[in-house]
Design an enzyme around this catalytic site. Structure first.
Site, PDB file in Angstrom:
ATOM      1  N   CYS A 115      -9.945   9.416   2.356  1.00 44.13           N
ATOM      2  CA  CYS A 115     -10.675   8.242   1.800  1.00 44.13           C
ATOM      3  C   CYS A 115     -11.504   7.343   2.829  1.00 44.13           C
ATOM      4  O   CYS A 115     -12.574   6.668   2.125  1.00 44.13           O
ATOM      5  CB  CYS A 115      -9.713   7.275   1.106  1.00 44.13           C
ATOM      6  SG  CYS A 115      -8.717   8.107  -0.070  1.00 44.13           S
ATOM      7  N   HIS A 252     -12.881   0.489  -0.905  1.00 44.14           N
ATOM      8  CA  HIS A 252     -12.557   1.773  -1.372  1.00 44.14           C
ATOM      9  C   HIS A 252     -11.691   1.566  -2.627  1.00 44.14           C
ATOM     10  O   HIS A 252     -10.723   0.609  -2.680  1.00 44.14           O
ATOM     11  CB  HIS A 252     -11.378   2.468  -0.158  1.00 44.14           C
ATOM     12  CG  HIS A 252     -10.953   3.720  -0.687  1.00 44.14           C
ATOM     13  ND1 HIS A 252     -11.434   4.381  -1.465  1.00 44.14           N
ATOM     14  CD2 HIS A 252      -9.618   4.115  -0.770  1.00 44.14           C
ATOM     15  CE1 HIS A 252     -10.452   5.558  -1.949  1.00 44.14           C
ATOM     16  NE2 HIS A 252      -9.498   5.205  -1.480  1.00 44.14           N
ATOM     17  N   ASN A 282      -9.285   6.521  -8.155  1.00 42.83           N
ATOM     18  CA  ASN A 282      -9.502   6.730  -6.859  1.00 42.83           C
ATOM     19  C   ASN A 282     -10.252   7.986  -6.756  1.00 42.83           C
ATOM     20  O   ASN A 282      -9.785   9.189  -6.688  1.00 42.83           O
ATOM     21  CB  ASN A 282      -7.850   7.047  -6.162  1.00 42.83           C
ATOM     22  CG  ASN A 282      -8.201   7.062  -4.412  1.00 42.83           C
ATOM     23  OD1 ASN A 282      -9.343   7.225  -3.992  1.00 42.83           O
ATOM     24  ND2 ASN A 282      -7.241   6.679  -3.796  1.00 42.83           N
TER      25      ASN A 282
END
Length: 325
Positions: A115, A252, A282
């Protein structure tokens, strides 16, 4: 004193057509729309077709970013792709993107920091562009996280989606002050002692299979809020900025609770925080450029604004970057 900085001159993104709602997931796993939204803020996510590899998403995002920058594929001399879901073990997905994009022979490689990959990839491209080793870099975060899901695990399969985002980075001359357009500073971190908190239980050198994503959610949450806040503060210090100088915080997009927790810890006004987690879920390394593009396209983030991006992912890796758009 004149300095050369790498500046974000174009932004683009791409989402697969298929939308998977919480209700769709509730039909295949023991969950509900209320349960998912309460814990994550997610309402839906996008899912790539079986015949739509990560490189396809990356290429479309790159094309849109190049158009936004007023550039063409022929101008590109560096491609950095941040991805956890490459088309193949090798070659690098960036090589495939170069071919599909029609870019000339140049530098192309992948970065893997899960990520945090897009922040890491921006730092790598910054090193090339600011040192005069590349004149037109395309930095892409592209992921098909749904390929890694265990669809019987309701704690993880509801969290992730597919997508891609890209930025074009080019050299710009500045005076070495915070008023300069371009990247001002980074803070990158990794703690390999915490690999067991977020990982995929497969790989070519271990199981010979792709594997599924596994996560200790509560522990990741605790580390995320503290670690991200520290990296943001460090990136600001490296850039000569105060938190109050940040016009837009683009985190994020992992979980709305994490986004809020970090914002609260930093004392950021909620109106300055960009959140697209409700509609994108996500998307790992793709989440920052997807959110950045959305906020630019809807008019919130404008040329000249000070932007701070951050992420945390498996590794554990985390980091932040400050730049003036």
């Amino acid at each position: 004193m004149s300095v050369t900085r790498s500046a974000v001159t174009g932004v683009g993104s791409f989402l697969p057509e298929q939308v998977v709602t919480n209700a769709d997931l509730a039909a295949i796993v023991d969950t509900s729309d209320e349960w998912i939204q309460e814990r994550t803020g997610i309402k839906q996510r996008h899912k790539a077709r079986d015949d739509q590899p990560t490189s396809d998403l990356a290429v479309e995002a790159a094309r849109r970013a190049l158009i936004d920058a007023g550039r063409s594929p022929e101008d590109v001399d560096l491609i950095v792709v941040a991805t956890t879901t490459p088309d193949m073990t090798f070659p690098a997905t960036a090589s495939i993107v170069q071919r599909k994009l029609g870019a000339p022979v140049g530098i192309a490689f992948d970065v893997q920091a899960v990520c945090s990959g897009f922040v890491y990839a921006m730092s790598v491209a910054d090193g090339f562009v600011a040192r005069g080793l590349a004149k037109c870099a395309v930095v892409i975060g592209a992921e098909e996280m749904t390929r890694l899901m265990d669809w019987t695990d309701r704690t993880t399969c509801v969290l992730f989606g597919d997508g891609a985002g890209a930025v074009v980075m080019e050299p710009r001359e500045g005076q070495g002050t915070t008023a300069d357009q371009g990247v001002l500073g980074f803070a990158l971190r990794c703690d390999g002692n915490k690999t067991d908190l977020l990982y995929v239980d497969g790989g070519p050198a271990t199981t010979g299979s792709v594997g599924h994503l596994r996560m200790a959610g509560n522990q990741v949450f605790r580390h995320a809020v503290v670690n991200i806040a520290e990296a943001v503060t460090a990136a600001c210090e490296a850039s000569g900025l105060q938190i109050a100088d940040i016009d837009w915080f683009v985190p994020h997009q992992a979980n709305q609770r994490i986004i809020k927790g970090v914002g609260d810890r930093l004392g950021l006004d909620e109106d300055k925080v960009i959140s697209t987690v409700a509609t994108h879920a996500n998307t790992s390394a793709a989440s920052i450029p997807l959110a950045l593009d959305a906020a630019i396209k809807d008019g919130r983030i404008k040329r000249g604004d000070m932007v701070l991006v951050e992420a945390m992912g498996g590794g554990l890796t985390w980091g932040a970057c400050a730049f003036r758009l």
